[in-house]
Design a protein around this motif. Structure first.
Motif, PDB file in Angstrom:
ATOM      1  N   LEU A  76      39.186  27.229  64.334  1.00 21.24           N
ATOM      2  CA  LEU A  76      38.513  28.328  63.640  1.00 21.24           C
ATOM      3  C   LEU A  76      39.336  28.816  62.461  1.00 21.24           C
ATOM      4  CD1 LEU A  76      36.257  30.441  63.463  1.00 21.24           C
ATOM      5  CD2 LEU A  76      37.561  31.835  65.093  1.00 21.24           C
ATOM      6  N   VAL A  77      40.623  29.032  62.687  1.00 22.92           N
ATOM      7  CA  VAL A  77      41.498  29.512  61.611  1.00 22.92           C
ATOM      8  C   VAL A  77      41.604  28.472  60.496  1.00 22.92           C
ATOM      9  CG1 VAL A  77      43.854  30.214  61.049  1.00 22.92           C
ATOM     10  CG2 VAL A  77      42.784  31.020  63.156  1.00 22.92           C
ATOM     11  N   GLY A  78      41.799  27.198  60.865  1.00 28.43           N
ATOM     12  CA  GLY A  78      41.906  26.151  59.857  1.00 28.43           C
ATOM     13  C   GLY A  78      40.638  26.002  59.037  1.00 28.43           C
ATOM     14  N   GLY A  79      39.481  26.060  59.694  1.00 29.24           N
ATOM     15  CA  GLY A  79      38.218  25.968  58.960  1.00 29.24           C
ATOM     16  C   GLY A  79      38.019  27.124  57.999  1.00 29.24           C
ATOM     17  N   MET A  80      38.374  28.343  58.423  1.00 29.09           N
ATOM     18  CA  MET A  80      38.240  29.495  57.541  1.00 29.09           C
ATOM     19  C   MET A  80      39.191  29.402  56.354  1.00 29.09           C
ATOM     20  SD  MET A  80      37.803  32.531  60.394  1.00 29.09           S
ATOM     21  CE  MET A  80      37.715  33.811  59.132  1.00 29.09           C
ATOM     22  N   LEU A  81      40.398  28.904  56.579  1.00 28.76           N
ATOM     23  CA  LEU A  81      41.348  28.740  55.473  1.00 28.76           C
ATOM     24  C   LEU A  81      40.841  27.719  54.456  1.00 28.76           C
ATOM     25  CD1 LEU A  81      44.789  28.797  57.339  1.00 28.76           C
ATOM     26  CD2 LEU A  81      43.944  30.489  55.715  1.00 28.76           C
ATOM     27  N   VAL A  82      40.331  26.585  54.952  1.00 27.11           N
ATOM     28  CA  VAL A  82      39.813  25.561  54.035  1.00 27.11           C
ATOM     29  C   VAL A  82      38.628  26.101  53.241  1.00 27.11           C
ATOM     30  CG1 VAL A  82      38.672  23.322  53.931  1.00 27.11           C
ATOM     31  CG2 VAL A  82      40.663  23.625  55.392  1.00 27.11           C
ATOM     32  N   ALA A  83      37.717  26.795  53.920  1.00 29.00           N
ATOM     33  CA  ALA A  83      36.545  27.341  53.230  1.00 29.00           C
ATOM     34  C   ALA A  83      36.949  28.355  52.172  1.00 29.00           C
ATOM     35  CB  ALA A  83      35.596  27.976  54.251  1.00 29.00           C
ATOM     36  N   ALA A  84      37.871  29.257  52.519  1.00 31.92           N
ATOM     37  CA  ALA A  84      38.311  30.260  51.550  1.00 31.92           C
ATOM     38  C   ALA A  84      39.030  29.612  50.368  1.00 31.92           C
ATOM     39  CB  ALA A  84      39.229  31.272  52.234  1.00 31.92           C
ATOM     40  N   GLY A  85      39.869  28.611  50.645  1.00 34.65           N
ATOM     41  CA  GLY A  85      40.582  27.944  49.553  1.00 34.65           C
ATOM     42  C   GLY A  85      39.657  27.197  48.622  1.00 34.65           C
ATOM     43  N   VAL A  86      38.654  26.514  49.168  1.00 38.32           N
ATOM     44  CA  VAL A  86      37.710  25.767  48.327  1.00 38.32           C
ATOM     45  C   VAL A  86      36.882  26.721  47.466  1.00 38.32           C
ATOM     46  CG1 VAL A  86      35.661  24.299  48.387  1.00 38.32           C
ATOM     47  CG2 VAL A  86      37.603  23.781  49.861  1.00 38.32           C
ATOM     48  N   VAL A  87      36.413  27.822  48.065  1.00 38.41           N
ATOM     49  CA  VAL A  87      35.617  28.789  47.294  1.00 38.41           C
ATOM     50  C   VAL A  87      36.454  29.399  46.167  1.00 38.41           C
ATOM     51  CG1 VAL A  87      34.440  31.019  47.428  1.00 38.41           C
ATOM     52  CG2 VAL A  87      34.039  29.298  49.184  1.00 38.41           C
ATOM     53  N   ASP A 134      39.590  33.609  20.789  1.00 39.85           N
ATOM     54  CA  ASP A 134      39.059  32.661  21.757  1.00 39.85           C
ATOM     55  C   ASP A 134      38.385  33.435  22.878  1.00 39.85           C
ATOM     56  OD1 ASP A 134      38.425  30.506  23.254  1.00 39.85           O
ATOM     57  OD2 ASP A 134      40.489  29.899  23.718  1.00 39.85           O
ATOM     58  N   GLU A 135      37.051  33.263  23.028  1.00 39.68           N
ATOM     59  CA  GLU A 135      36.308  33.983  24.037  1.00 39.68           C
ATOM     60  C   GLU A 135      36.268  33.247  25.369  1.00 39.68           C
ATOM     61  OE1 GLU A 135      32.461  34.939  22.681  1.00 39.68           O
ATOM     62  OE2 GLU A 135      33.125  35.833  20.811  1.00 39.68           O
ATOM     63  N   ARG A 136      36.866  32.081  25.499  1.00 36.95           N
ATOM     64  CA  ARG A 136      36.844  31.345  26.748  1.00 36.95           C
ATOM     65  C   ARG A 136      37.708  32.044  27.793  1.00 36.95           C
ATOM     66  NH1 ARG A 136      38.767  25.571  24.882  1.00 36.95           N
ATOM     67  NH2 ARG A 136      40.270  26.969  23.890  1.00 36.95           N
ATOM     68  N   PRO A 137      37.314  32.015  29.074  1.00 34.65           N
ATOM     69  CA  PRO A 137      38.106  32.685  30.096  1.00 34.65           C
ATOM     70  C   PRO A 137      39.468  32.025  30.254  1.00 34.65           C
ATOM     71  CG  PRO A 137      36.381  31.338  31.091  1.00 34.65           C
ATOM     72  CD  PRO A 137      36.116  31.378  29.612  1.00 34.65           C
ATOM     73  N   ARG A 138      40.475  32.867  30.397  1.00 37.81           N
ATOM     74  CA  ARG A 138      41.832  32.357  30.537  1.00 37.81           C
ATOM     75  C   ARG A 138      42.063  31.891  31.959  1.00 37.81           C
ATOM     76  NH1 ARG A 138      46.433  35.021  32.038  1.00 37.81           N
ATOM     77  NH2 ARG A 138      45.303  37.003  31.957  1.00 37.81           N
ATOM     78  N   ARG A 139      42.556  30.683  32.123  1.00 35.61           N
ATOM     79  CA  ARG A 139      42.789  30.116  33.446  1.00 35.61           C
ATOM     80  C   ARG A 139      44.089  30.680  34.009  1.00 35.61           C
ATOM     81  NH1 ARG A 139      41.763  23.911  33.868  1.00 35.61           N
ATOM     82  NH2 ARG A 139      39.698  24.786  33.488  1.00 35.61           N
ATOM     83  N   ARG A 140      44.033  31.158  35.226  1.00 33.92           N
ATOM     84  CA  ARG A 140      45.184  31.772  35.865  1.00 33.92           C
ATOM     85  C   ARG A 140      45.815  30.753  36.801  1.00 33.92           C
ATOM     86  NH1 ARG A 140      41.765  37.189  37.448  1.00 33.92           N
ATOM     87  NH2 ARG A 140      41.268  37.836  35.326  1.00 33.92           N
ATOM     88  N   TRP A 141      46.925  30.206  36.382  1.00 34.34           N
ATOM     89  CA  TRP A 141      47.538  29.123  37.137  1.00 34.34           C
ATOM     90  C   TRP A 141      48.084  29.607  38.469  1.00 34.34           C
ATOM     91  CZ3 TRP A 141      46.215  24.521  35.712  1.00 34.34           C
ATOM     92  CH2 TRP A 141      45.908  24.280  34.365  1.00 34.34           C
ATOM     93  N   GLY A 142      48.595  30.850  38.514  1.00 37.06           N
ATOM     94  CA  GLY A 142      49.107  31.368  39.774  1.00 37.06           C
ATOM     95  C   GLY A 142      48.027  31.465  40.832  1.00 37.06           C
ATOM     96  N   GLU A 143      46.841  31.943  40.450  1.00 46.94           N
ATOM     97  CA  GLU A 143      45.735  32.032  41.395  1.00 46.94           C
ATOM     98  C   GLU A 143      45.257  30.647  41.827  1.00 46.94           C
ATOM     99  OE1 GLU A 143      42.684  34.371  39.710  1.00 46.94           O
ATOM    100  OE2 GLU A 143      43.897  36.193  39.563  1.00 46.94           O
ATOM    101  N   LEU A 144      45.277  29.697  40.897  1.00 44.83           N
ATOM    102  CA  LEU A 144      44.858  28.335  41.240  1.00 44.83           C
ATOM    103  C   LEU A 144      45.824  27.703  42.240  1.00 44.83           C
ATOM    104  CD1 LEU A 144      42.888  26.022  40.772  1.00 44.83           C
ATOM    105  CD2 LEU A 144      44.283  25.311  38.821  1.00 44.83           C
ATOM    106  N   VAL A 145      47.116  27.916  42.041  1.00 49.05           N
ATOM    107  CA  VAL A 145      48.105  27.380  42.978  1.00 49.05           C
ATOM    108  C   VAL A 145      47.918  28.003  44.361  1.00 49.05           C
ATOM    109  CG1 VAL A 145      50.572  27.301  43.520  1.00 49.05           C
ATOM    110  CG2 VAL A 145      49.789  26.801  41.199  1.00 49.05           C
ATOM    111  N   LEU A 146      47.654  29.314  44.405  1.00 49.27           N
ATOM    112  CA  LEU A 146      47.433  29.984  45.693  1.00 49.27           C
ATOM    113  C   LEU A 146      46.190  29.438  46.392  1.00 49.27           C
ATOM    114  CD1 LEU A 146      48.097  32.188  47.741  1.00 49.27           C
ATOM    115  CD2 LEU A 146      46.776  33.790  46.342  1.00 49.27           C
ATOM    116  N   ALA A 147      45.113  29.202  45.642  1.00 47.17           N
ATOM    117  CA  ALA A 147      43.889  28.669  46.237  1.00 47.17           C
ATOM    118  C   ALA A 147      44.115  27.260  46.788  1.00 47.17           C
ATOM    119  CB  ALA A 147      42.767  28.661  45.204  1.00 47.17           C
ATOM    120  N   LEU A 148      44.812  26.421  46.034  1.00 45.28           N
ATOM    121  CA  LEU A 148      45.086  25.066  46.509  1.00 45.28           C
ATOM    122  C   LEU A 148      46.025  25.071  47.719  1.00 45.28           C
ATOM    123  CD1 LEU A 148      45.510  23.202  43.092  1.00 45.28           C
ATOM    124  CD2 LEU A 148      43.535  23.170  44.632  1.00 45.28           C
ATOM    125  N   ALA A 149      47.003  25.978  47.711  1.00 47.21           N
ATOM    126  CA  ALA A 149      47.914  26.074  48.855  1.00 47.21           C
ATOM    127  C   ALA A 149      47.171  26.540  50.101  1.00 47.21           C
ATOM    128  CB  ALA A 149      49.060  27.035  48.532  1.00 47.21           C
TER     129      ALA A 149
END
Length: 201
Positions: A81-92, A34-49
């Motif tokens: 400022l801190v909250g906006g940067m956190l939201v932007a980083a998490g969404v990206v 399977d050549e599809r990229p493997r989804r990393r659930w730990g990284e996804l949870v960190l981004a959403l958090a």
């Protein structure tokens, strides 16, 4: 049989390596891979958090009371400022992970999975952080910051201790001057520095 008495060679099948061609390239995926990229659930949870934490900071910053006579950046500016940067980083990060463009995993050559976690160091770091929080209103931010920086550095192996304490004190004074003196935020300078005008919050 051929004219020289040897058995004829069987024709090579398509896709099989031959003596002349050699083995197939190592980068060629085999059948069923399977050549599809493997989804990393730990990284996804960190981004959403991270996104959720940023949203919470933005909402909580709106409840901060702003003095009516303030003519500088109010106490809501830095949390916004801190909250906006956190939201932007998490969404990206969330978009990159869901699209399969996350960073490649490192080989971990210098990581020994057999080494146990040094819980004593973790406990000492937590104790240093708690002492720092309670020391801010007692000795002021600059000395509390010096205590936090020096304590964490010494626990993690920094030597000599006085150099770490000196660097921490300088950083604490710089933060006090910028946020307390220039921006007018409420940052206690402590009883020893209370009379210095440009350090008052």
């Amino acid at each position: 049989m051929t004219s020289d008495g040897t058995a004829p060679e069987a024709p090579a099948r398509t896709g099989e390596p031959t003596a002349e061609a050699g083995p197939p390239p190592s980068g060629t995926p085999g059948p069923g891979v399977d050549e599809r990229p493997r989804r990393r659930w730990g990284e996804l949870v960190l981004a959403l958090a991270t996104t959720a934490l940023g949203a919470y900071v933005l909402v909580a910053a709106g409840s901060i009371t702003v003095p009516g006579s303030t003519n500088t950046l109010g106490p809501r500016a830095f949390p916004y400022l801190v909250g906006g940067m956190l939201v932007a980083a998490g969404v990206v990060l969330t978009v990159l992970i869901l699209s399969g463009r996350a960073g490649e995993e490192e080989g971990g050559e210098d990581v020994d999975p057999t080494v146990r976690t040094d819980w004593l160091t973790v406990v000492l770091l937590v104790v240093t952080l708690v002492v720092h929080v309670f020391a801010i209103n007692v000795v002021g931010w600059p000395f509390a910051a010096a205590l936090l920086f020096a304590g964490a550095a010494v626990i993690l192996g920094a030597r000599p201790w006085w150099r770490a304490a000196l660097v921490g004190l300088v950083l604490g004074l710089v933060v006090q001057v910028i946020f307390g003196g220039l921006l007018g935020l409420s940052l206690p300078a402590g009883p020893l520095l209370e009379g210095v005008p440009f350090l008052r919050g």
